[in-house]
Structures are given as C-alpha cells and as structure tokens.
Scaffold this active site. Structure first.
Site, mmCIF file in Angstrom:
data_model
loop_
_atom_site.group_PDB
_atom_site.id
_atom_site.type_symbol
_atom_site.label_atom_id
_atom_site.label_comp_id
_atom_site.label_asym_id
_atom_site.label_seq_id
_atom_site.Cartn_x
_atom_site.Cartn_y
_atom_site.Cartn_z
ATOM 1 C CG ASN A 53 10.965 9.973 -5.561
ATOM 2 O OD1 ASN A 53 10.349 10.603 -4.643
ATOM 3 N ND2 ASN A 53 11.323 10.273 -6.730
ATOM 4 C CD GLU B 214 13.506 11.976 -1.780
ATOM 5 O OE1 GLU B 214 14.243 11.215 -2.205
ATOM 6 O OE2 GLU B 214 13.862 12.891 -0.980
ATOM 7 C CB THR C 265 13.823 7.684 0.670
ATOM 8 O OG1 THR C 265 14.491 8.234 -0.595
ATOM 9 C CG2 THR C 265 14.520 8.106 2.048
#
Length: 308
Positions: free
Chosen positions: A210, A257, A208
């Site tokens: 962030n 995220e 992911t």
C-alpha cells in the site's frame, strides 16, 4: 553534476555558462530536447551548462491552491537532468518576493550577475518575470544589451500533438499511461512509502504494498495497471497495481496498491517507485469473493505478459 540551492550559490570566479530555464516537471521529450541543446552548445563553447528550475511550483505561489499534479519529484527530476549531461542544476526557491521580480531584474540578477550567461536556451513558449511579462522576444533584446545570446528550442510534437507537462498530466489523469510514456520517453513513475493497509490482499492470496504517495503526485485514474515495481538497489519486479477505493469492500479512501509478482519479502517502510506500463481495466464491484479472486488472477497474468 553540481546542485545549487538558489542562484546565489554560484561560486566566486564562476565563468561564462549556457543557461536553460524552466519548471521542467516530467523532463519529457520537449524538455529533453531543450536541455540537450543547452548541454551541446555549452560543450561547443567550452563552458558549463546550467539548468535553472524552481521549487515549489510557481503556480502554487502565484495562485495558492492551484498546484498541478507533479510528474517528477525533485530527486527524480535531478536524476533525469543529470543523465542529460548538465553540469549544474540550480533550484531557485520560488517565493512570493521572487514572483514579483520584474522581467528585467530577473535577467540582470540571475543570468548576468550570478550565472554569467553567454547563451540562454529556452522553449518557444518561455515566459518570465512578474506576471510572466517577459517572453523570448524581450529576452533576446535584453541579451543584446547585456551581451548574451538567446536560442529558442522548438516545441516537440508527434502526430500533431505537442508534448507538454499539461498534456501528460491529462493523459495520466485519464489513465492513458501508454500515451504519457510516449510523451515522456519512459514510463510514468509514482513514488511512495509502503504503509500498512487493511491486509485484504493477503487474505485473498495476493498481498499488496500500500503506497503512501506525495499529496501532489500525479496518480493515474482509478483502475488496474501493469507496472514495474522499482526498489532501491534491487531488480525491477512486475507488479499488478490497483488504484481506487476498493469498491467491493465499500472503501472510501483512494489507495495505490501493488502486488509484486513472484516476490515474497516484506516491503513495509520501504520507499518504492511504480513505473506504469499499461492500463488493464477499470475498477469493478464484485458480489462475491470468488469472482474477485478469479479477476485478480487474470490481472496478474496480463501483467506478466505486458511487463515481460
């Protein structure tokens, strides 16, 4: 579109103009109607259209600590206003001194002396001057004195709901990104820079990005969402977005995220935008990794269907 910092930036020899004034956070359907009306009237009159807005948000100056969540960051707001056809965006620094400007001085200094208003277009609920003492009725009276017209733009509503920045913030805060999009006329957007997180997503097979957002950004309620990830100069990507504290891993820091579908590049350090399409589910705590990974896989497929 010209961009001025302060009304004093109006060039010498500036002619008459049609002016509209407001914070315009969100540039939602109501704002679009007001600005669009000002642009259309300016073209009819053969003069320039000027959109006057403020930075920072007046609430933060008048009542420190009360800064509302920001629906559109300054650069995004400027892009949206430019797309509506405005000739000039005038951003007035909202200082404590400016906040104490009496309503009559507000009109004389800004609209008459610097912007040479031929017509002023404002929403029906427009207030101005020290302690918001001025209203549309006072503006109309001052217009007759100084030689400019005033036209009020009616509030925009659908199904009995008046579209306002406050209403949209409440939708976003509740996670109802579909209702927010209906009032905005486009998906709600959150922007930020990609920073390094715990990299648990990578370990689970779903790396992911962030997102470090602005301190006042209107981030939707904790949950999982389908969104479009927008990169500068790139095609939008479908993204499954998790907002919250990672309860399965006893997280404490609230994070945004995004897992970009069908993407394998490096996003660290990039400034991205997330356009929220749909709320998929609430945040949950899982007792083991396997059911969490299975749920993420389901979130990804639901994102693919929602974003298309």
């Amino acid at each position: 579109m010209q961009r001025w910092r302060g009304y004093e930036a109006a060039p010498g020899g500036w002619g008459r103009s049609v002016v509209t004034i407001g914070v315009f956070d969100g540039v939602h359907k109501g704002h679009q109607a007001t600005i669009g009306h000002a642009v259309a009237r300016a073209r009819e009159l053969g003069v320039k259209s000027v959109v006057v807005t403020f930075d920072p948000h007046p609430a933060e100056v008048v009542r420190p600590g009360s800064h509302p969540a920001v629906l559109t960051e300054p650069a995004r707001k400027a892009e949206l206003i430019e797309a509506l056809g405005a000739d000039v965006l005038c951003v007035v620094p909202f200082t404590p001194e400016f906040s104490r400007l009496p309503a009559e001085a507000f009109v004389h200094d800004i609209l008459v002396e610097h912007l040479h208003a031929a017509l002023v277009v404002v929403g029906d609920n427009f207030r101005f001057g020290h302690r918001a003492a001025g209203d549309v009725a006072l503006l109309d009276r001052l217009g007759r004195t100084f030689g400019f017209g005033v036209e009020g733009a009616p509030l925009v509503a659908e199904a009995g709901t008046v579209f306002s920045s406050t209403y949209i913030r409440s939708c976003v805060d509740a996670g109802d990104v579909a209702a927010a999009a209906a009032a905005l006329g486009r998906p709600h957007r959150v922007e930020g820079v990609v920073v390094r997180g715990d990299q648990r997503g990578r370990e689970l097979g779903y790396p992911t990005a962030n997102l470090l957002t602005h301190r006042y950004a209107a981030v939707p309620a904790d949950g999982v969402y389908a969104a479009r990830l927008v990169r500068r100069g790139g095609e939008p990507l479908a993204a499954a977005v998790s907002i919250g504290t990672n309860p399965t891993f006893s997280g404490r820091e609230r994070r945004v995220e995004a897992y970009a579908l069908d993407f394998s590049g490096d996003l660290y350090g990039e400034r991205l935008a997330l356009d929220f399409v749909a709320h998929l589910r609430e945040q949950r705590t899982y007792d083991a990794i396997e059911p969490l990974v299975a749920q993420i896989a389901e979130d990804v497929e639901r994102t693919r269907r929602a974003v298309g």
